[in-house]
Design an enzyme around this catalytic site. Structure first.
Site, PDB file in Angstrom:
ATOM      1  N   ASP A   1      92.235  16.093  53.197  1.00 54.07           N
ATOM      2  CA  ASP A   1      92.090  14.897  54.031  1.00 54.07           C
ATOM      3  C   ASP A   1      90.894  15.069  54.955  1.00 54.07           C
ATOM      4  O   ASP A   1      90.741  16.096  55.612  1.00 54.07           O
ATOM      5  CB  ASP A   1      93.374  14.705  54.856  1.00 54.07           C
ATOM      6  CG  ASP A   1      93.398  13.390  55.625  1.00 54.07           C
ATOM      7  OD1 ASP A   1      92.397  12.651  55.592  1.00 54.07           O
ATOM      8  OD2 ASP A   1      94.431  13.114  56.261  1.00 54.07           O
ATOM      9  N   GLY A   2      90.018  14.037  54.989  1.00 59.31           N
ATOM     10  CA  GLY A   2      88.907  14.044  55.930  1.00 59.31           C
ATOM     11  C   GLY A   2      87.549  14.089  55.263  1.00 59.31           C
ATOM     12  O   GLY A   2      87.279  14.947  54.423  1.00 59.31           O
ATOM     13  N   GLY A   3      86.692  13.134  55.619  1.00 61.89           N
ATOM     14  CA  GLY A   3      85.327  13.133  55.119  1.00 61.89           C
ATOM     15  C   GLY A   3      85.196  12.791  53.647  1.00 61.89           C
ATOM     16  O   GLY A   3      84.204  13.158  53.010  1.00 61.89           O
TER      17      GLY A   3
ATOM     18  N   ASP B   1      97.859   7.045  59.429  1.00 64.25           N
ATOM     19  CA  ASP B   1      97.488   8.018  60.452  1.00 64.25           C
ATOM     20  C   ASP B   1      98.161   7.619  61.766  1.00 64.25           C
ATOM     21  O   ASP B   1      97.820   6.595  62.363  1.00 64.25           O
ATOM     22  CB  ASP B   1      95.972   8.054  60.642  1.00 64.25           C
ATOM     23  CG  ASP B   1      95.268   8.761  59.503  1.00 64.25           C
ATOM     24  OD1 ASP B   1      95.776   9.800  59.049  1.00 64.25           O
ATOM     25  OD2 ASP B   1      94.212   8.278  59.058  1.00 64.25           O
TER      26      ASP B   1
ATOM     27  N   GLY C   1      90.107   6.654  53.477  1.00 70.14           N
ATOM     28  CA  GLY C   1      90.341   5.328  54.036  1.00 70.14           C
ATOM     29  C   GLY C   1      89.092   4.494  54.110  1.00 70.14           C
ATOM     30  O   GLY C   1      88.968   3.471  53.436  1.00 70.14           O
TER      31      GLY C   1
ATOM     32  N   GLY D   1      90.952  12.793  64.735  1.00 71.55           N
ATOM     33  CA  GLY D   1      90.440  11.916  65.772  1.00 71.55           C
ATOM     34  C   GLY D   1      88.939  11.945  65.938  1.00 71.55           C
ATOM     35  O   GLY D   1      88.387  11.153  66.705  1.00 71.55           O
TER      36      GLY D   1
END
Length: 251
Positions: A208-210, A62, A230, A175
């Site tokens: 991507d995300g959560g 990232d 991640g 972010g």
């Protein structure tokens, strides 16, 4: 009790061309791209080695500039310094990707995601990424991805559908924390697939995300080619191998 993390290995033939790499993604999707920024920054090298030993094929970076999104992280220097057999998957969460692309290309990125929200010249950014991976003797080109924030309509992609190999759907604003794949994201992906089919193209899809153990199966049910996670891989209390197994076992 967890089961072992299982990922389709990358063969030399899969890395020969952009087309063979895309075919590998499709063959045994979804593939996991592990976000290195969630690891202990003082032990990146050890984390990379452990991920390789666990069978991970894709390492996610990232890159944040503190302008496009609140946080700042490492950039091309870390990408270049990483010695790994894993694919280098670089997410540019920056104000204008064109300013960063030359260094990211030189660092040996295999996949690069640019945000249509941050790109002044999105088409030009994709043209700049239509280049071989640095250091790859066969001339395999970078996989080009456009990333969409949760509030961005898919119509933004229509003019560049023929210039990309992947689309990345974010479940969380860059972010910020919180958020997860849900029925709204699923609907957005389904609508995009119809639009792409009408245009005669079939880009890879990434989510991507959560992504954690509870939400990985939800994302996997949307049938993406790649899922990015991640913090769930590097969470304290268990080994990376156990975290990987826990993350993917419900899919």
């Amino acid at each position: 009790m967890t089961t072992g993390f299982c990922e389709a290995p990358l063969a030399a033939a899969d890395l020969q061309t952009r087309e063979t790499l895309v075919a590998w993604f499709r063959r045994t999707a979804p593939h996991l791209s592990v976000g290195l920024m969630a690891a202990d920054a003082m032990a990146y090298g050890a984390s990379v080695k452990t991920l390789e030993e666990a069978g991970v094929n894709i390492l996610h970076y990232d890159v944040m500039d503190g302008v496009f999104c609140p946080s700042m992280t490492s950039g091309a220097g870390l990408v270049k310094a990483t010695r790994t057999r894993m694919l280098k998957d670089v997410h540019l969460m920056v104000k204008d990707a064109l300013d960063h692309i030359p260094a990211i290309v030189a660092a040996g990125a295999d996949i690069v995601h640019v945000h249509c929200e941050g790109a002044v010249h999105l088409h030009r950014a994709l043209v700049a990424l239509d280049t071989p991976v640095a250091g790859h003797e066969g001339g395999r080109k970078i996989l080009r991805s456009v990333a969409l924030n949760p509030g961005t309509p898919i119509e933004m992609l229509r003019p560049v559908l023929h210039q990309l190999e992947m689309v990345t759907f974010l479940a969380v604003d860059p972010g910020w924390g919180g958020g997860a794949p849900d029925e709204v994201l699923a609907g957005k992906i389904n609508t995009f697939r119809k639009m792409a089919q009408e245009a005669g193209v079939e880009p890879l899809i990434s989510i991507d995300g959560g992504i954690k153990a509870q939400t990985y199966p939800i994302a996997a049910a949307m049938k993406p080619d790649m899922i990015v996670s991640g913090s769930a891989v590097f969470k304290d209390g268990q080994t990376i191998a156990d975290n990987l197994a826990e993350l993917t076992r419900g899919a």
